[in-house]
Design a protein around this motif. Structure first.
Motif, short mmCIF file in Angstrom:
data_model
loop_
_atom_site.label_atom_id
_atom_site.label_comp_id
_atom_site.label_asym_id
_atom_site.label_seq_id
_atom_site.Cartn_x
_atom_site.Cartn_y
_atom_site.Cartn_z
N LEU A 1 3.09 -2.53 0.99
CA LEU A 1 3.87 -3.40 1.88
C LEU A 1 3.05 -3.81 3.10
O LEU A 1 3.12 -4.96 3.55
CB LEU A 1 5.15 -2.69 2.32
CG LEU A 1 6.32 -2.68 1.33
CD1 LEU A 1 7.45 -1.81 1.86
CD2 LEU A 1 6.83 -4.09 1.06
N GLY A 2 2.29 -2.87 3.61
CA GLY A 2 1.50 -3.15 4.81
C GLY A 2 0.42 -4.19 4.60
O GLY A 2 0.02 -4.87 5.55
N ILE A 3 -0.07 -4.32 3.36
CA ILE A 3 -1.11 -5.33 3.09
C ILE A 3 -0.53 -6.58 2.43
O ILE A 3 -1.28 -7.42 1.94
CB ILE A 3 -2.24 -4.74 2.22
CG1 ILE A 3 -1.71 -4.23 0.88
CG2 ILE A 3 -2.97 -3.63 2.97
CD1 ILE A 3 -2.79 -3.73 -0.07
N GLY A 4 0.81 -6.67 2.42
CA GLY A 4 1.44 -7.91 1.99
C GLY A 4 1.93 -7.96 0.57
O GLY A 4 2.35 -9.03 0.10
N LEU A 5 1.93 -6.84 -0.16
CA LEU A 5 2.41 -6.84 -1.54
C LEU A 5 3.93 -6.69 -1.57
O LEU A 5 4.54 -6.14 -0.64
CB LEU A 5 1.75 -5.71 -2.33
CG LEU A 5 0.23 -5.82 -2.52
CD1 LEU A 5 -0.32 -4.58 -3.21
CD2 LEU A 5 -0.13 -7.07 -3.31
N ASN A 6 4.53 -7.13 -2.64
CA ASN A 6 5.99 -7.07 -2.80
C ASN A 6 6.36 -5.76 -3.49
O ASN A 6 6.35 -5.66 -4.71
CB ASN A 6 6.47 -8.27 -3.62
CG ASN A 6 7.99 -8.26 -3.78
OD1 ASN A 6 8.71 -7.67 -2.97
ND2 ASN A 6 8.48 -8.91 -4.83
N VAL A 7 6.68 -4.75 -2.68
CA VAL A 7 7.03 -3.43 -3.20
C VAL A 7 8.29 -2.96 -2.48
O VAL A 7 8.24 -2.11 -1.58
CB VAL A 7 5.89 -2.41 -2.99
CG1 VAL A 7 6.09 -1.19 -3.88
CG2 VAL A 7 4.53 -3.02 -3.23
N PRO A 8 9.45 -3.50 -2.83
CA PRO A 8 10.68 -3.20 -2.07
C PRO A 8 11.09 -1.74 -2.11
O PRO A 8 11.81 -1.28 -1.21
CB PRO A 8 11.73 -4.10 -2.74
CG PRO A 8 11.18 -4.43 -4.09
CD PRO A 8 9.70 -4.47 -3.92
#
Length: 585
Positions: free
Chosen positions: A548-555
């Motif tokens: 999430l911190g590097i911009g990936l979609n991991v809800p």
């Protein structure tokens, strides 16, 4: 009554006095604990009444209730663990893999996530329900009869485990992830232990150590010198209490089948863990003959389908039982297996195996590997058939087991793997009293590992794996959002669903078991897909907040997406500490 009769009665009754004093102490301890239970119930009631009328008072009511719980934690965790989980369990959905059951979070940590750092007004109904349930649980806890069954030794055992809990969980922020109120709560935990000690004659050294510990815990979370606290404060206290218990003639609990030895006062000492308890059958305990046989089988190509591959192909002893590849080469040199080969050092010191935590024992893991077409492409039946035609193996199995069948093949290999236990690094030497074992840079790294960098909230000390101390009955999987490529500026999410393949729950999508960091400088590349070549890359990924911190979609990411804000020097110190986890020759 004549003087001689009085003397005779005294002689008869004298041996019963210690037992009478012990029973009296136990009743006093129970009475004091009951008062603590009432105090906790009242603080829970005040917490329930405080929401959502006054946020400031509500937050203080929450902190007061947590402190009240921490003063009873030492007994509740040991003797009512189900209720302990309902009151103070992790704030995330969890899945019981074996039963395929989803467990929703409840209790303090859920409440904390709603009211800190600011009140989440979209969750007020949930907040009310959680506060009401907390009050109900506090009342149930007070009425539960388990306290009546406890003896003097049970109280001392509970105090021993609470000190281990403070060392491994209490000072690292494990159950206060948002508000970071862990240090005041650790003081409250010690106050609960002091309730027991008040029933005995004061020992000046113990009183001094307790005072020094509580004084050192009056610190900001990131400022506590954890390396000094553990070795110069908590360790001497544990040793002093161990000695005092012996002087009082209070024996340790009889063998109760726990992973941590019942005599273990300082959880970082040697030979405290019992990996054989994770064996599925008591008659399968390791012997010298079985270990030697398993070691030979470990490098035996006969076990593979094509007779050209062994366990040692991917788990090479000279490379910390890894192969140094991002992903191991598949059977027949056709491509690669889906995941990185983990080290086998200390593999027995965990209750679940494989990176997706799908196996509950080493024996089950071995059977899985043998039949996997990408790994060994064989079966237990074919292995037995080949081994039974070899006279040397026939004799070895006869000597070790009296027979050669599939269960014996699995167990021989597992016996060897259980012998691969090493907890003899410079870190271990330091925690056992050798202050010179770590330099200043490495001590700073330890402080970061157990503090600001939050590594120890998943890689629990001293094992640095996912087994939750001190009961070691629960193992976590985590969702980190690991990328498929090492470029954190242009990342792509790794498609491997991890434990989500084993159990079809959204919370398990991309979830993987937290591996041990023992010997980690020799076990790269890192992560389940081998995406990072260096420890520095791994630290950078965590510092940025994972996927999430590097911009990936991991809800469903369980790792906090907030950056750690580690400086260049702090990152270097952290890596330096991890290298102290390498076992000495």
């Amino acid at each position: 009554m004549s003087r001689w009769w009085i003397i005779l009665i005294g002689i008869v009754l004298l041996p019963t006095l210690p037992a009478w004093h012990s029973r009296a102490r136990v009743e006093d301890i129970k009475t004091r604990f009951q008062q603590r239970l009432i105090e906790f119930e009242r603080t829970a009631e005040r917490l329930e009444l405080s929401y959502p009328l006054d946020t400031v008072n509500s937050r203080q009511s929450f902190l007061n209730a947590r402190l009240a719980y921490k003063r009873i934690e030492w007994l509740v965790e040991g003797y009512d663990p189900v209720m302990a989980r309902q009151i103070n369990g992790p704030p995330v959905d969890e899945v019981e893999m074996e039963d395929q059951v989803l467990i929703e979070p409840q209790g303090f940590q859920v409440i904390e996530s709603i009211i800190f750092p600011r009140l989440d007004t979209t969750r007020l109904d949930e907040l009310q329900q959680e506060c009401e349930q907390l009050t109900i649980n506090a009342g149930l806890l007070r009425k539960h009869p388990w306290l009546n069954e406890l003896k003097e030794v049970n109280f001392w055992d509970a105090m021993r485990l609470e000190l281990a809990r403070i060392a491994t969980l209490g000072i690292i922020g494990y159950d206060s992830p948002t508000v970071q109120y862990s240090l005041p709560e650790a003081i409250a935990s010690l106050e609960g232990c002091e309730d027991l000690l008040k029933e005995y004659e004061e020992v000046p050294d113990i009183q001094r150590l307790l005072a020094e510990i509580k004084q050192s815990l009056q610190s900001e979370f990131d400022d506590l010198d954890r390396s000094a606290f553990l070795t110069q404060r908590l360790r001497p206290l544990c040793k002093a209490l161990e000695k005092y218990q012996q002087e009082l003639g209070i024996k340790s609990l009889e063998d109760d089948g726990r992973f941590l030895m019942p005599t273990a006062w300082w959880i970082f000492d040697e030979q405290l863990f019992r990996p054989e308890l994770y064996s599925p059958h008591p008659e399968w305990m390791a012997t010298e003959e079985r270990i030697a046989l398993g070691q030979k089988l470990f490098s035996e190509p006969l076990l593979s389908g094509n007779g050209q591959r062994s366990c040692a192909t991917c788990h090479q002893p000279g490379q910390a039982f890894t192969d140094g590849l991002p992903k191991s080469i598949a059977m027949g040199n056709h491509g690669s297996v889906p995941r990185n080969a983990p080290t086998l050092w200390n593999a027995a010191l965990q209750a679940t195996l494989f990176q997706d935590a799908r196996s509950a024992s080493l024996e089950m893991q071995i059977a899985d590997v043998l039949r996997n077409p990408l790994e060994m492409d064989a079966s237990l039946a074919s292995a037995v058939d080949k081994l039974s035609k070899n006279k040397a193996y026939q004799e070895a199995f006869q000597k070790a087991y009296g027979e050669l069948n599939p269960p014996q093949v699995m167990n021989a290999l597992a016996a060897y793997l259980r012998s691969l236990e090493r907890l003899n690094s410079r870190f271990d030497q330091y925690m056992r009293g050798n202050d010179a074992a770590l330099n200043l840079e490495e001590k700073r790294g330890l402080n970061l590992f157990a503090g600001k960098a939050k590594c120890a909230t998943c890689h629990f000390l001293p094992l640095t794996n996912s087994m939750l101390p001190p009961s070691y009955e629960h193992s976590d999987v985590e969702v980190l959002g690991v990328p498929a490529n090492a470029d954190l500026s242009n990342p792509r999410l790794d498609p491997d669903r991890g434990a989500g393949v084993i159990a079809n729950f959204d919370v398990l999508r991309y979830a993987f078991k937290t591996p041990t960091l023992r010997n980690v400088e020799h076990t790269g590349p890192y992560m389940h897909n081998g995406v990072f070549q260096t420890l520095e890359e791994v630290v950078e990924f965590y510092d940025r907040g994972g996927g999430l911190g590097i911009g990936l979609n991991v809800p469903n990411q369980t790792l906090s997406p907030e950056p750690l804000h580690l400086s260049v020097h702090e990152k270097s110190d952290l890596v330096a500490f991890m290298k102290t986890l390498t076992d000495l020759p």
